[in-house]
Scaffold this motif. Structure first.
Motif, mmCIF file in Angstrom:
data_model
loop_
_atom_site.group_PDB
_atom_site.id
_atom_site.type_symbol
_atom_site.label_atom_id
_atom_site.label_comp_id
_atom_site.label_asym_id
_atom_site.label_seq_id
_atom_site.Cartn_x
_atom_site.Cartn_y
_atom_site.Cartn_z
ATOM 1 N N LEU A 1 7.851 -36.954 58.735
ATOM 2 C CA LEU A 1 8.712 -35.781 58.704
ATOM 3 C C LEU A 1 8.646 -35.042 60.040
ATOM 4 O O LEU A 1 7.561 -34.867 60.610
ATOM 5 N N PRO A 2 9.776 -34.585 60.550
ATOM 6 C CA PRO A 2 9.747 -33.838 61.819
ATOM 7 C C PRO A 2 9.092 -32.471 61.675
ATOM 8 O O PRO A 2 8.579 -31.917 62.643
ATOM 9 N N ARG A 3 9.124 -31.922 60.461
ATOM 10 C CA ARG A 3 8.486 -30.640 60.205
ATOM 11 C C ARG A 3 8.225 -30.530 58.708
ATOM 12 O O ARG A 3 8.855 -31.215 57.897
ATOM 13 N N PRO A 4 7.264 -29.695 58.298
ATOM 14 C CA PRO A 4 6.980 -29.544 56.859
ATOM 15 C C PRO A 4 8.193 -29.028 56.103
ATOM 16 O O PRO A 4 9.016 -28.276 56.635
ATOM 17 N N LEU A 5 8.283 -29.439 54.832
ATOM 18 C CA LEU A 5 9.375 -29.023 53.964
ATOM 19 C C LEU A 5 8.882 -27.966 52.987
ATOM 20 O O LEU A 5 7.853 -28.147 52.336
ATOM 21 N N ARG A 6 9.631 -26.891 52.870
ATOM 22 C CA ARG A 6 9.321 -25.867 51.886
ATOM 23 C C ARG A 6 9.706 -26.381 50.502
ATOM 24 O O ARG A 6 10.814 -26.884 50.299
ATOM 25 N N LEU A 7 8.791 -26.268 49.525
ATOM 26 C CA LEU A 7 9.105 -26.737 48.181
ATOM 27 C C LEU A 7 10.143 -25.825 47.536
ATOM 28 O O LEU A 7 10.177 -24.627 47.800
ATOM 29 N N PRO A 8 10.975 -26.383 46.662
ATOM 30 C CA PRO A 8 12.059 -25.596 46.049
ATOM 31 C C PRO A 8 11.538 -24.705 44.932
ATOM 32 O O PRO A 8 10.392 -24.814 44.487
ATOM 33 N N SER A 9 12.397 -23.848 44.457
ATOM 34 C CA SER A 9 12.146 -23.089 43.233
ATOM 35 C C SER A 9 12.183 -24.081 42.063
ATOM 36 O O SER A 9 12.928 -25.065 42.110
ATOM 37 N N PRO A 10 11.368 -23.927 41.036
ATOM 38 C CA PRO A 10 10.525 -22.767 40.716
ATOM 39 C C PRO A 10 9.094 -22.847 41.245
ATOM 40 O O PRO A 10 8.252 -22.051 40.848
ATOM 41 N N ILE A 11 8.805 -23.824 42.128
ATOM 42 C CA ILE A 11 7.449 -23.892 42.694
ATOM 43 C C ILE A 11 7.208 -22.666 43.570
ATOM 44 O O ILE A 11 6.203 -21.975 43.442
ATOM 45 N N ASN A 12 8.136 -22.403 44.483
ATOM 46 C CA ASN A 12 8.047 -21.210 45.317
ATOM 47 C C ASN A 12 8.886 -20.081 44.719
ATOM 48 O O ASN A 12 9.962 -20.312 44.155
ATOM 49 N N THR A 13 8.364 -18.876 44.861
ATOM 50 C CA THR A 13 9.026 -17.684 44.347
ATOM 51 C C THR A 13 9.004 -16.608 45.427
ATOM 52 O O THR A 13 8.593 -16.854 46.563
ATOM 53 N N ARG A 14 9.380 -15.393 45.056
ATOM 54 C CA ARG A 14 9.316 -14.284 46.005
ATOM 55 C C ARG A 14 7.912 -13.689 46.097
ATOM 56 O O ARG A 14 7.657 -12.820 46.920
ATOM 57 N N LEU A 15 7.017 -14.157 45.242
ATOM 58 C CA LEU A 15 5.621 -13.733 45.302
ATOM 59 C C LEU A 15 4.836 -14.709 46.167
ATOM 60 O O LEU A 15 5.389 -15.669 46.709
#
Length: 300
Positions: free
Chosen positions: A253-267
């Motif tokens: 991967l050229p850069r890390p990938l942010r995991l999607p919702s619902p894994i990540n939230t606003r908290l």
């Protein structure tokens, strides 16, 4: 002071850095490269108390998960308000104290735990420990690693030789497939804040050279490494938009990938650990940022 300092290193709340400058991994492109686990729907349930600080999930096999919490378990003031290991049974959904007898400093009431990891055969433990007595007079509380060898039927304990005085070493994760120990440290030479490192295990408490994970480390806090069965590295980084988020990274991967919702939230989302094709755990801060709660994600 004690609780504040421990929260700094165990729960990993922001400590004075301006997060909006460090959203290095903010891009959501490439989501199609994530494993199928993240395209499922989930039943989400808390496994720890909503008023407790709980974190540091470690899967030990046979449906058992160990985590660290300041959950009260005895009506004794000197024992409570310390971080201790608990066991969650994934089948019965019951939580009990981990039996720490004969496990060196883990069983010592003078120590808090910040995390632990085991190898696949459960022949050794790497634990992150903090002597709470030092918190009353030190400007900063340090967390160090302890190697607990269980292969002889009894515990033999030693500090890994790469651990140096004056720095914190915490949040260990051992990848049994590649024999690498991942950990988080503020040691000299990092990019800033807490960075992720790894070191190859060569034999019983014998280790190679410490390697900085330069591909994912930022000038802010990079914390809670976990490696899945396919070799993907998951970790959390403080972002500018939604606090701590979980990211995934591999060599291709050229850069890390942010995991999607619902894994990540606003908290704050921390300490992602996958234990099967349909089962995972994540730790999340409460809405008022006064506690951290472990949630189980069970796919259906």
């Amino acid at each position: 002071m004690t609780r504040t300092i421990l929260k700094l290193y165990l729960v990993i709340m922001p400590f004075g850095l301006n997060a909006q400058n460090f959203d290095k991994h903010g891009d959501r492109t490439g989501q199609e490269q994530l494993p199928p686990f993240f395209s499922q729907s989930f039943n989400v349930s808390a496994i720890s108390g909503l008023a407790d600080n709980s974190i540091g999930v470690c899967y030990t096999g046979e449906g058992k998960v160990v985590y660290i919490s300041d959950k009260q378990f005895l009506p004794i003031p000197s024992v409570n308000n310390k971080y201790r290991p608990f066991v969650f049974d994934m089948y019965t959904k019951e939580t009990t104290r981990l039996d720490t007898r004969n496990l060196c400093d883990i069983s010592n009431n003078n120590y808090n735990m910040a995390g632990m990891t085991v190898n696949d055969s459960n022949t050794f433990i790497i634990a992150a420990l903090n002597d709470y007595r030092s918190n009353e007079f030190m400007a900063e509380s340090r967390v160090v690693l302890s190697h607990i060898d269980l292969s002889y039927g009894f515990s033999q304990c030693a500090t890994p030789p790469f651990v140096k005085l004056g720095y914190t070493y915490t949040q260990p994760y051992f990848d049994s497939n590649e024999d690498y120990l991942y950990f988080v440290s503020d040691m000299e030479g990092g990019k800033g804040g807490l960075d992720i490192y790894r070191v190859k295990m060569l034999g019983p408490n014998s280790w190679g050279m410490v390697e900085s994970m330069t591909e994912i480390n930022t000038v802010n806090n990079d914390v809670y490494p976990f490696v899945d069965e396919e070799g993907r590295l998951y970790f959390s980084t403080l972002t500018g938009k939604s606090g701590y988020d979980v990211f995934c990274w591999t060599d291709d991967l050229p850069r890390p990938l942010r995991l999607p919702s619902p894994i990540n939230t606003r908290l704050d989302d921390l300490n992602f650990v996958q234990v099967g094709a349909k089962d995972a755990f994540i730790t999340r801060s409460s809405a008022d940022a006064q506690s951290t709660v472990i949630y189980r994600y069970l796919a259906f």
